[in-house]
Design a protein around this motif. Sequence first.
Motif, PDB file in Angstrom:
ATOM      1  N   LYS A  49       3.723  -8.741 -19.326  1.00 30.63           N
ATOM      2  CA  LYS A  49       3.224  -8.125 -20.562  1.00 30.63           C
ATOM      3  C   LYS A  49       2.519  -6.796 -20.278  1.00 30.63           C
ATOM      4  CE  LYS A  49       2.530 -12.575 -22.875  1.00 30.63           C
ATOM      5  NZ  LYS A  49       1.525 -13.525 -23.438  1.00 30.63           N
ATOM      6  N   MET A  50       1.987  -6.620 -19.062  1.00 32.43           N
ATOM      7  CA  MET A  50       1.257  -5.396 -18.711  1.00 32.43           C
ATOM      8  C   MET A  50       2.163  -4.275 -18.243  1.00 32.43           C
ATOM      9  SD  MET A  50      -2.041  -6.843 -16.613  1.00 32.43           S
ATOM     10  CE  MET A  50      -2.589  -5.156 -16.299  1.00 32.43           C
ATOM     11  N   ILE A  51       3.138  -4.617 -17.402  1.00 25.26           N
ATOM     12  CA  ILE A  51       3.952  -3.601 -16.725  1.00 25.26           C
ATOM     13  C   ILE A  51       4.659  -2.651 -17.676  1.00 25.26           C
ATOM     14  CG2 ILE A  51       5.950  -3.269 -15.211  1.00 25.26           C
ATOM     15  CD1 ILE A  51       3.340  -4.039 -13.789  1.00 25.26           C
ATOM     16  N   PRO A  52       5.111  -3.082 -18.882  1.00 27.01           N
ATOM     17  CA  PRO A  52       5.782  -2.131 -19.782  1.00 27.01           C
ATOM     18  C   PRO A  52       4.931  -0.916 -20.141  1.00 27.01           C
ATOM     19  CG  PRO A  52       6.234  -4.370 -20.485  1.00 27.01           C
ATOM     20  CD  PRO A  52       5.194  -4.464 -19.407  1.00 27.01           C
ATOM     21  N   GLY A  53       3.617  -0.987 -19.915  1.00 27.68           N
ATOM     22  CA  GLY A  53       2.797   0.198 -20.133  1.00 27.68           C
ATOM     23  C   GLY A  53       3.146   1.323 -19.176  1.00 27.68           C
ATOM     24  N   TRP A  54       3.805   0.983 -18.070  1.00 29.70           N
ATOM     25  CA  TRP A  54       4.159   1.984 -17.071  1.00 29.70           C
ATOM     26  C   TRP A  54       5.680   2.097 -16.878  1.00 29.70           C
ATOM     27  CZ3 TRP A  54      -0.091  -1.125 -16.864  1.00 29.70           C
ATOM     28  CH2 TRP A  54      -1.332  -0.477 -16.774  1.00 29.70           C
ATOM     29  N   SER A  55       6.381   0.958 -16.968  1.00 32.58           N
ATOM     30  CA  SER A  55       7.843   0.995 -16.826  1.00 32.58           C
ATOM     31  C   SER A  55       8.448  -0.189 -17.572  1.00 32.58           C
ATOM     32  CB  SER A  55       8.248   0.925 -15.346  1.00 32.58           C
ATOM     33  OG  SER A  55       9.662   0.898 -15.234  1.00 32.58           O
ATOM     34  N   SER A  56       9.536   0.079 -18.291  1.00 32.36           N
ATOM     35  CA  SER A  56      10.235  -0.983 -19.013  1.00 32.36           C
ATOM     36  C   SER A  56      11.335  -1.604 -18.165  1.00 32.36           C
ATOM     37  CB  SER A  56      10.845  -0.422 -20.302  1.00 32.36           C
ATOM     38  OG  SER A  56      11.774   0.625 -20.000  1.00 32.36           O
ATOM     39  N   ARG A  57      11.496  -1.113 -16.945  1.00 33.65           N
ATOM     40  CA  ARG A  57      12.560  -1.577 -16.060  1.00 33.65           C
ATOM     41  C   ARG A  57      11.961  -2.460 -14.972  1.00 33.65           C
ATOM     42  NH1 ARG A  57      14.109   3.987 -14.007  1.00 33.65           N
ATOM     43  NH2 ARG A  57      15.793   2.911 -12.886  1.00 33.65           N
ATOM     44  N   TYR A  58      11.961  -3.751 -15.201  1.00 44.69           N
ATOM     45  CA  TYR A  58      11.372  -4.641 -14.210  1.00 44.69           C
ATOM     46  C   TYR A  58      11.997  -6.029 -14.262  1.00 44.69           C
ATOM     47  CZ  TYR A  58       8.608  -6.430 -18.138  1.00 44.69           C
ATOM     48  OH  TYR A  58       8.214  -6.965 -19.334  1.00 44.69           O
ATOM     49  N   THR A  59      11.912  -6.706 -13.126  1.00 48.81           N
ATOM     50  CA  THR A  59      12.456  -8.049 -12.942  1.00 48.81           C
ATOM     51  C   THR A  59      11.384  -8.908 -12.282  1.00 48.81           C
ATOM     52  OG1 THR A  59      14.696  -7.166 -12.665  1.00 48.81           O
ATOM     53  CG2 THR A  59      14.287  -9.385 -11.814  1.00 48.81           C
ATOM     54  N   ILE A  60      11.358 -10.187 -12.640  1.00 52.12           N
ATOM     55  CA  ILE A  60      10.416 -11.107 -12.009  1.00 52.12           C
ATOM     56  C   ILE A  60      11.132 -11.926 -10.941  1.00 52.12           C
ATOM     57  CG2 ILE A  60       8.933 -13.127 -12.354  1.00 52.12           C
ATOM     58  CD1 ILE A  60       8.386 -12.137 -15.180  1.00 52.12           C
TER      59      ILE A  60
ATOM     60  N   GLY B 295       0.794  -1.218   0.000  1.00 51.05           N
ATOM     61  CA  GLY B 295       0.000   0.000   0.000  1.00 51.05           C
ATOM     62  C   GLY B 295       0.830   1.273   0.000  1.00 51.05           C
ATOM     63  N   LYS B 296       2.148   1.131   0.125  1.00 50.18           N
ATOM     64  CA  LYS B 296       3.042   2.288   0.102  1.00 50.18           C
ATOM     65  C   LYS B 296       3.943   2.255  -1.140  1.00 50.18           C
ATOM     66  CE  LYS B 296       3.080   2.632   5.159  1.00 50.18           C
ATOM     67  NZ  LYS B 296       3.910   2.539   6.392  1.00 50.18           N
ATOM     68  N   SER B 297       4.596   1.124  -1.342  1.00 49.25           N
ATOM     69  CA  SER B 297       5.417   0.986  -2.550  1.00 49.25           C
ATOM     70  C   SER B 297       5.244  -0.386  -3.186  1.00 49.25           C
ATOM     71  CB  SER B 297       6.897   1.236  -2.229  1.00 49.25           C
ATOM     72  OG  SER B 297       7.357   0.349  -1.223  1.00 49.25           O
ATOM     73  N   ALA B 298       4.370  -1.203  -2.641  1.00 46.81           N
ATOM     74  CA  ALA B 298       4.036  -2.507  -3.213  1.00 46.81           C
ATOM     75  C   ALA B 298       2.534  -2.587  -3.429  1.00 46.81           C
ATOM     76  CB  ALA B 298       4.499  -3.638  -2.297  1.00 46.81           C
ATOM     77  N   PHE B 299       2.144  -2.968  -4.632  1.00 48.15           N
ATOM     78  CA  PHE B 299       0.726  -2.934  -5.004  1.00 48.15           C
ATOM     79  C   PHE B 299       0.372  -4.179  -5.807  1.00 48.15           C
ATOM     80  CE2 PHE B 299       2.481   1.361  -4.796  1.00 48.15           C
ATOM     81  CZ  PHE B 299       1.666   1.941  -3.840  1.00 48.15           C
ATOM     82  N   VAL B 300      -0.922  -4.342  -6.060  1.00 47.92           N
ATOM     83  CA  VAL B 300      -1.380  -5.528  -6.784  1.00 47.92           C
ATOM     84  C   VAL B 300      -1.948  -5.211  -8.162  1.00 47.92           C
ATOM     85  CG1 VAL B 300      -1.845  -6.750  -4.628  1.00 47.92           C
ATOM     86  CG2 VAL B 300      -3.686  -5.453  -5.712  1.00 47.92           C
ATOM     87  N   CYS B 301      -2.253  -3.942  -8.435  1.00 42.91           N
ATOM     88  CA  CYS B 301      -2.933  -3.605  -9.685  1.00 42.91           C
ATOM     89  C   CYS B 301      -2.249  -2.429 -10.378  1.00 42.91           C
ATOM     90  CB  CYS B 301      -4.394  -3.255  -9.411  1.00 42.91           C
ATOM     91  SG  CYS B 301      -5.284  -2.611 -10.845  1.00 42.91           S
ATOM     92  N   PRO B 302      -1.636  -2.637 -11.539  1.00 45.07           N
ATOM     93  CA  PRO B 302      -0.996  -1.507 -12.231  1.00 45.07           C
ATOM     94  C   PRO B 302      -1.983  -0.455 -12.703  1.00 45.07           C
ATOM     95  CG  PRO B 302      -0.918  -3.498 -13.584  1.00 45.07           C
ATOM     96  CD  PRO B 302      -1.394  -3.920 -12.232  1.00 45.07           C
ATOM     97  N   TYR B 303      -3.240  -0.826 -12.979  1.00 44.55           N
ATOM     98  CA  TYR B 303      -4.220   0.185 -13.364  1.00 44.55           C
ATOM     99  C   TYR B 303      -4.516   1.122 -12.196  1.00 44.55           C
ATOM    100  CZ  TYR B 303      -5.077  -2.144 -17.778  1.00 44.55           C
ATOM    101  OH  TYR B 303      -4.926  -2.667 -19.034  1.00 44.55           O
ATOM    102  N   CYS B 304      -4.444   0.582 -10.989  1.00 50.27           N
ATOM    103  CA  CYS B 304      -4.700   1.409  -9.804  1.00 50.27           C
ATOM    104  C   CYS B 304      -3.482   2.244  -9.410  1.00 50.27           C
ATOM    105  CB  CYS B 304      -5.106   0.519  -8.628  1.00 50.27           C
ATOM    106  SG  CYS B 304      -6.630  -0.407  -8.868  1.00 50.27           S
TER     107      CYS B 304
END
Length: 304
Positions: A159-170, A126-135
Motif C-alpha cells: 500500500k505504501m510503495i505506489p507513492g514512489w513506483s506503481s511497478r512492483y511485485t511481492i 544499502g545499494k539497491s535494496a533498502f528497508v524504508c521507502p521514506y528513506c
Amino acid sequence: MKTYDCIIIGGGPAGLSGALALGRARKDVLVLDDARPRNAVTHEMHGFLSRDRIKPSEFRRIAKEQISEYPSVEFAAETAVSIEGSDGQFQITTEQGQTYTSRKVLFAIGKKDLPLPIPGLTEVYGKSAFVCPYCDGWELRDQELVIIAKGAGAVHLAKMIPGWSSRYTICTNGPDEMTEEEREELRRHGVSVFDAPIRSILSNDGMVERVELEDGTAVPCTGIFFAPQLTIGSELPASIGCEMKETGSVVTDMLGRTNVPGVYCAGDAGTEMYQAIAAASTGAVAAMSLNGELLMERWNRSNP
C-alpha cells in the motif's frame, strides 16, 4: 574517579543529539561509541533537514566537530559491556577494560540487523535494496521493484510503495502468511505475489538485476524493499532492569524515561520508527528531560 553527569552509550543521531543538548546545558558527559553504526552500509542519509544526501560518516564527523566546542563533552571509542549501580551512581565497564561512573545513563544503542538469510541480499543491501521507502524511495522512483516480505507486513508495503513506483511485485520467500482477505485485496489491486522460496538475488556491483525463485521463476527488478530482522543493539538495558517490548525495544515514556530511575533511552532502541531525524529528536528530548532531573536534584540538595 570522575563521576559524569551522564554517560551516553551510542554515538548515532540520538546519542549525538543528546550529547549536544547536554553539552550546551554545561553537563559533564561521556559518549561511548564503538563506531559500528547500522547505517554504515548506506552511501547516503536521506530526509534529514539540511543534511539530505550526506554520507553517514560525514554526518557523524560534522556532529562531533560541533559538539567538541562544548568542553564538558568527551568521546571514547569503546564498547560498553556491563552496567550496574542505581540512580546517582552507575558504573559502566567497557570491552577495553575501563570503568566509568555517572549519575545518569542515556541508552542510544539503536538496533542491529540479524544476518540476512537470502543469498545475494547482503551484496545489494544499502545499494539497491533498502528497508524504508521514506528513506530511499525517491532514489527508486518509477523503477521495477520487488518487495520481500510476508503477511501483514507485505500488504502494508504494497500500500505504501505506489507513492514512489506503481511497478512492483511481492516475493514472500515461502508461505505468504496472509489471510484470504489480504490476498484478495492484493489481487483487486493487480499486485503479483510469488510465494516460492528465493534461491538468490542476482546483481552487478551491488545493483540488483533479478530475484530468482526455487521454482525457476525470475523476477526482474532494479530495486528491492524488504522487511529486516532486527535486534536491539545491546543487552545492557535489559541487564539493568529496563522493561522491554515484544519487539525488542525499550519501553519509555514520551520523554525517554525508562522504568529504571536515572536511565533514559532514545532513538531506534526505543521505537519501531526508524528515521535518523526522528532518532535525533528523541535524543534531544531525552537529554533535556535528563538535564531537568539533574537540575531539580541539585536544587533540592541546596540550602536557601
